[in-house]
Design a protein around this motif. Structure first.
Motif, PDB file in Angstrom:
ATOM      1  N   GLY A  28       0.759  -1.198   0.008  1.00  0.00           N
ATOM      2  CA  GLY A  28      -0.162  -0.014   0.050  1.00  0.00           C
ATOM      3  C   GLY A  28       1.003   1.139  -0.074  1.00  0.00           C
ATOM      4  O   GLY A  28       0.818   2.233  -0.765  1.00  0.00           O
ATOM      5  N   ASN A  29       1.954   1.264   0.829  1.00  0.00           N
ATOM      6  CA  ASN A  29       2.697   2.321   0.836  1.00  0.00           C
ATOM      7  C   ASN A  29       3.282   2.639  -0.551  1.00  0.00           C
ATOM      8  O   ASN A  29       3.431   3.502  -1.056  1.00  0.00           O
ATOM      9  N   SER A  31       2.282   1.900  -3.439  1.00  0.00           N
ATOM     10  CA  SER A  31       1.382   2.490  -4.653  1.00  0.00           C
ATOM     11  C   SER A  31       0.983   3.823  -4.167  1.00  0.00           C
ATOM     12  O   SER A  31       1.126   4.675  -5.117  1.00  0.00           O
ATOM     13  N   SER A  32       0.961   4.209  -2.942  1.00  0.00           N
ATOM     14  CA  SER A  32       0.601   5.612  -2.712  1.00  0.00           C
ATOM     15  C   SER A  32       1.824   6.480  -3.021  1.00  0.00           C
ATOM     16  O   SER A  32       1.628   7.696  -3.501  1.00  0.00           O
ATOM     17  N   ALA A  33       3.043   5.970  -2.757  1.00  0.00           N
ATOM     18  CA  ALA A  33       4.225   7.006  -3.049  1.00  0.00           C
ATOM     19  C   ALA A  33       4.497   6.961  -4.698  1.00  0.00           C
ATOM     20  O   ALA A  33       4.806   8.168  -4.927  1.00  0.00           O
ATOM     21  N   TYR A  34       4.235   5.890  -5.266  1.00  0.00           N
ATOM     22  CA  TYR A  34       4.197   6.082  -6.580  1.00  0.00           C
ATOM     23  C   TYR A  34       3.379   6.797  -7.098  1.00  0.00           C
ATOM     24  O   TYR A  34       3.714   7.906  -8.107  1.00  0.00           O
ATOM     25  N   GLN A  35       1.804   6.856  -6.858  1.00  0.00           N
ATOM     26  CA  GLN A  35       1.034   7.966  -7.350  1.00  0.00           C
ATOM     27  C   GLN A  35       1.463   9.240  -7.071  1.00  0.00           C
ATOM     28  O   GLN A  35       1.435  10.044  -7.794  1.00  0.00           O
ATOM     29  N   ALA A  36       1.791   9.474  -5.734  1.00  0.00           N
ATOM     30  CA  ALA A  36       2.397  10.812  -5.345  1.00  0.00           C
ATOM     31  C   ALA A  36       3.364  11.287  -6.156  1.00  0.00           C
ATOM     32  O   ALA A  36       3.467  12.642  -6.658  1.00  0.00           O
ATOM     33  N   ASP A  39       1.865  12.460  -9.520  1.00  0.00           N
ATOM     34  CA  ASP A  39       1.450  13.634  -9.476  1.00  0.00           C
ATOM     35  C   ASP A  39       2.522  14.661  -9.527  1.00  0.00           C
ATOM     36  O   ASP A  39       2.016  15.769 -10.200  1.00  0.00           O
ATOM     37  N   ALA A  60       9.255   5.195  -5.123  1.00  0.00           N
ATOM     38  CA  ALA A  60       8.367   4.689  -4.194  1.00  0.00           C
ATOM     39  C   ALA A  60       8.697   3.394  -3.462  1.00  0.00           C
ATOM     40  O   ALA A  60       8.514   3.057  -2.446  1.00  0.00           O
ATOM     41  N   ASP A  64       8.981   2.999   0.437  1.00  0.00           N
ATOM     42  CA  ASP A  64       8.358   1.766   1.043  1.00  0.00           C
ATOM     43  C   ASP A  64       9.062   0.968   2.006  1.00  0.00           C
ATOM     44  O   ASP A  64       8.746   0.238   2.884  1.00  0.00           O
TER      45      ASP A  64
END
Length: 211
Positions: A28-29, A31-36, A39, A60, A64
């Protein structure tokens, strides 16, 4: 006599081992870091985001592992970590490859020296036409000249030689034109792997050799 390690060095080694051994790997971490990261790249000029997915994948993965990047260094509390977590190494390899390919593609490639075709050539076409090509070539690879075939055909030609590639067009008094392209042999004696197409829709293969 034996030498004792300094307390500071021992403390740093223990800290690094502890960080690598205890950091969690939560998808989860990642994916979140990847998207951030993606962006953030969207806010940058296109010239700086050419490798956004690859770079974000690496960042990411580092995030992670509860690590961070500072000017390319992997940073842990109290210092910098020179080794890369094994799970993140593939992301870094892809990122580096992308950056190298981008840099190489931005380097102007030298124009290949045009092969010299000046002079007279015998030409044979698969549709039964045969004749003579007379080429005059300038230092930049621009060619002009004349062409004469059996069956009473003759015309003028213009074209270009780039490296070992040759392209030219023959114009006839009737208004018909023939487009030719081919590959010049490295010894400069023959032209092969060629095709021609007439403005009337006819096509044929051809080859030529020096007189």
């Amino acid at each position: 006599m034996t030498h004792r390690r300094t307390p500071l060095l021992v403390s740093i080694l223990v800290m690094i081992v502890a960080v690598l051994a205890s950091t969690p790997t939560a998808a989860g971490n990642f994916s979140s870091a990847y998207q951030a990261c993606l962006d953030a790249f969207k806010e940058q000029p296109a010239s700086t985001s050419y490798c956004a997915p690859e770079t974000c994948g690496f960042r990411a993965c580092i995030s992670d592992h509860s690590l961070s990047l500072h000017y390319g260094d992997i940073v842990v509390s109290g210092g910098r970590l020179t080794s890369i977590p094994a799970e993140c190494k593939p992301h870094q390899d892809v990122m580096n490859r992308c950056i190298i390919e981008h840099i190489n593609s931005a380097i102007p490639q030298p124009t290949p020296t045009p092969q010299d075709v000046s002079g007279s050539w015998k030409i044979f076409q698969s549709n039964g036409y045969k004749g003579t090509l007379n080429f005059t070539q300038d230092p930049n690879g621009q060619i002009t000249g004349s062409a004469s075939f059996n069956k009473g055909l003759s015309g003028t030609l213009t074209g270009t030689v780039t490296g070992q590639q040759i392209t030219f067009e023959i114009s006839y008094p009737s208004g018909i034109k023939g487009a030719y392209n081919g590959v010049i042999a490295s010894n400069g004696r023959t032209i092969r792997s060629a095709n021609t197409r007439s403005s009337t829709g006819e096509s044929a293969t051809w080859e030529a050799s020096r007189f």
